[in-house]
Design a protein around this motif. Sequence first.
Motif, mmCIF file in Angstrom:
data_model
loop_
_atom_site.group_PDB
_atom_site.id
_atom_site.type_symbol
_atom_site.label_atom_id
_atom_site.label_comp_id
_atom_site.label_asym_id
_atom_site.label_seq_id
_atom_site.Cartn_x
_atom_site.Cartn_y
_atom_site.Cartn_z
ATOM 1 N N VAL A 1 46.320 4.050 6.100
ATOM 2 C CA VAL A 1 45.175 3.143 6.211
ATOM 3 C C VAL A 1 45.017 2.693 7.668
ATOM 4 C CG1 VAL A 1 44.312 0.862 5.502
ATOM 5 C CG2 VAL A 1 45.403 2.374 3.821
ATOM 6 N N THR A 2 46.128 2.402 8.324
ATOM 7 C CA THR A 2 46.074 1.934 9.717
ATOM 8 C C THR A 2 45.571 3.040 10.644
ATOM 9 O OG1 THR A 2 48.058 0.718 9.141
ATOM 10 C CG2 THR A 2 47.451 0.727 11.466
ATOM 11 N N GLU A 3 46.050 4.262 10.433
ATOM 12 C CA GLU A 3 45.598 5.379 11.284
ATOM 13 C C GLU A 3 44.093 5.613 11.098
ATOM 14 O OE1 GLU A 3 49.697 8.078 11.402
ATOM 15 O OE2 GLU A 3 48.305 8.298 9.725
ATOM 16 N N ARG A 4 43.668 5.547 9.837
ATOM 17 C CA ARG A 4 42.233 5.776 9.574
ATOM 18 C C ARG A 4 41.398 4.663 10.201
ATOM 19 N NH1 ARG A 4 42.217 6.261 4.038
ATOM 20 N NH2 ARG A 4 41.639 4.078 3.812
ATOM 21 N N ALA A 5 41.863 3.446 10.072
ATOM 22 C CA ALA A 5 41.108 2.310 10.631
ATOM 23 C C ALA A 5 40.969 2.458 12.146
ATOM 24 C CB ALA A 5 41.802 0.998 10.279
ATOM 25 N N ALA A 6 42.008 2.982 12.795
ATOM 26 C CA ALA A 6 41.952 3.156 14.260
ATOM 27 C C ALA A 6 40.880 4.191 14.617
ATOM 28 C CB ALA A 6 43.313 3.590 14.787
ATOM 29 N N VAL A 7 40.792 5.255 13.831
ATOM 30 C CA VAL A 7 39.768 6.281 14.092
ATOM 31 C C VAL A 7 38.376 5.692 13.864
ATOM 32 C CG1 VAL A 7 38.825 8.493 13.326
ATOM 33 C CG2 VAL A 7 41.311 8.190 13.484
ATOM 34 N N ASP B 1 37.221 12.186 0.207
ATOM 35 C CA ASP B 1 37.467 11.484 1.475
ATOM 36 C C ASP B 1 36.551 10.275 1.638
ATOM 37 O OD1 ASP B 1 39.596 12.899 2.504
ATOM 38 O OD2 ASP B 1 38.340 14.415 3.466
ATOM 39 N N VAL B 2 36.210 9.647 0.518
ATOM 40 C CA VAL B 2 35.205 8.566 0.579
ATOM 41 C C VAL B 2 35.630 7.423 1.504
ATOM 42 C CG1 VAL B 2 36.051 7.342 -1.482
ATOM 43 C CG2 VAL B 2 33.623 7.182 -0.826
ATOM 44 N N GLU B 3 36.947 7.221 1.651
ATOM 45 C CA GLU B 3 37.413 6.126 2.519
ATOM 46 C C GLU B 3 37.062 6.387 3.987
ATOM 47 O OE1 GLU B 3 38.592 3.595 1.164
ATOM 48 O OE2 GLU B 3 39.232 4.292 -0.812
ATOM 49 N N TRP B 4 36.683 7.627 4.281
ATOM 50 C CA TRP B 4 36.348 7.985 5.667
ATOM 51 C C TRP B 4 34.867 7.778 5.987
ATOM 52 C CZ3 TRP B 4 39.574 9.273 9.585
ATOM 53 C CH2 TRP B 4 40.894 9.617 9.262
ATOM 54 N N VAL B 5 34.071 7.394 4.992
ATOM 55 C CA VAL B 5 32.641 7.198 5.275
ATOM 56 C C VAL B 5 32.502 5.877 6.031
ATOM 57 C CG1 VAL B 5 30.316 7.003 4.328
ATOM 58 C CG2 VAL B 5 32.026 8.420 3.151
ATOM 59 N N PRO B 6 32.085 5.913 7.291
ATOM 60 C CA PRO B 6 32.065 4.669 8.069
ATOM 61 C C PRO B 6 30.924 3.750 7.639
ATOM 62 C CG PRO B 6 31.288 6.496 9.419
ATOM 63 C CD PRO B 6 31.626 7.071 8.072
ATOM 64 N N THR B 7 31.108 2.476 7.885
ATOM 65 C CA THR B 7 30.102 1.502 7.446
ATOM 66 C C THR B 7 29.518 0.705 8.611
ATOM 67 O OG1 THR B 7 31.896 -0.027 6.991
ATOM 68 C CG2 THR B 7 31.045 1.200 5.105
ATOM 69 N N THR B 8 29.985 0.968 9.835
ATOM 70 C CA THR B 8 29.413 0.222 10.961
ATOM 71 C C THR B 8 27.979 0.707 11.201
ATOM 72 O OG1 THR B 8 30.537 1.819 12.368
ATOM 73 C CG2 THR B 8 31.536 -0.343 12.194
ATOM 74 N N PRO B 9 27.093 -0.176 11.707
ATOM 75 C CA PRO B 9 25.686 0.203 11.867
ATOM 76 C C PRO B 9 25.511 1.480 12.686
ATOM 77 C CG PRO B 9 25.992 -2.156 12.287
ATOM 78 C CD PRO B 9 27.362 -1.568 12.114
ATOM 79 N N GLY B 10 24.672 2.380 12.168
ATOM 80 C CA GLY B 10 24.360 3.618 12.886
ATOM 81 C C GLY B 10 25.398 4.716 12.724
ATOM 82 N N SER B 11 26.476 4.434 11.998
ATOM 83 C CA SER B 11 27.503 5.462 11.819
ATOM 84 C C SER B 11 27.271 6.209 10.501
ATOM 85 C CB SER B 11 28.894 4.827 11.827
ATOM 86 O OG SER B 11 29.019 3.973 10.710
ATOM 87 N N SER B 12 27.927 7.336 10.365
ATOM 88 C CA SER B 12 27.798 8.131 9.135
ATOM 89 C C SER B 12 28.942 9.137 9.096
ATOM 90 C CB SER B 12 26.450 8.866 9.105
ATOM 91 O OG SER B 12 26.336 9.677 10.253
#
Length: 370
Positions: A26-32, A137-148
Amino acid sequence: MSESTLTSPATVSSFEVRPSSSPRTVTERAAVLADLRFGTAFTDHMARAVWTVDEGWHDRRVEAYGPLQMDPAAAVLHYAQEVFEGLKAYAHPDGSVWSFRPEANAARFARSAERLALPVLPEQDFLDSLRTLVHTDVEWVPTTPGSSLYLRPFMFASEAFLGVRAANRVDYLVIASPVGPYFAKGLKPVAIWVSRDYKRAAPGGTGAAKCGGNYAASLRPQAEAAAKGFDQILFTDASDTYVEELGGMNVVVVGKDGVASTPRLSGSILEGVTRSSILTLLTERGLEVRERDIPVAELIDGVRSGEVAEVFACGTAAVVSPIGRLAGEGFDLEVGGGEAGPVTEWVHRTLTDIQYGRAEDSHGWLTRLV
Ligand code: COI
């Protein structure tokens, strides 16, 4: 949302999931996900299928992302028999994940494959591969504005054979990359160099196919333009008379008379899904839309005189990017005061509002993945 577009994420998939034994923490993914660029990071899995002359499509699976083992004689390494697609998965405010007109990408993938003498992947397999991979890999779908989550389906000739003929074995894969904006500048206007020395396509060639070779042909002029300080190149047609497309996206010109023009699908430009969606939106906004041959001289004169109010690039990766500077041998012009114009901003907002679920999808363009 119309009922027909609500593909149930629970639909049985032909792709078998074999989960990775070493997914990132989870930490590695969050960093990416905290530092998104375009196309530099990849998720834990990839989708895969194999085609052979004898068996057709088989061995459909989603498995751990990782290096491919390839025979050095694999035909793609020698004769570039390869095609690809690009589309995105968007997180909606309610947590669901959607893609934009994936059936249009499936259809173009099929047309590209036919042109490159590759086997056609059935639309259902294309959609199943996307849905199963994004689900995994749904946890990898980013949610910050403009990301995908950028999805890259591709297929290539994997048969070990040096004769020049269509391969008897082909591999299909989908990889997924959480992305931010394609241009590091985001929505800031980009600078374009009109490349007249190099051509990416010619009548009867592969210009309309999404094949790696077209992009390879654009790299040298792209590098030369970058060395001069430009973000992208604009190609002209083989006769050096008409505007075609940028290195990896289509182009739209908006006149101060309210007419939006874009190069017609001549057979040597890419049939962009974003392009066609934008033409629909512009027509609905009341602009006159013309798909036509646009003389390079007309574009340059129009920018110089102010008849051309806005020029923008469009594509899945780039979405909508305003062009603020147009230059080439003997000219260097500011477009629309070097700022994003009102039509460009409206198109960007309207399209992304639909893609991110902030506006109603009245065209039925969205397909639910998760
Ligand atoms: C896309 O827009 O998806 C493409 O494939 C273009 C590529 C230059 C990133």
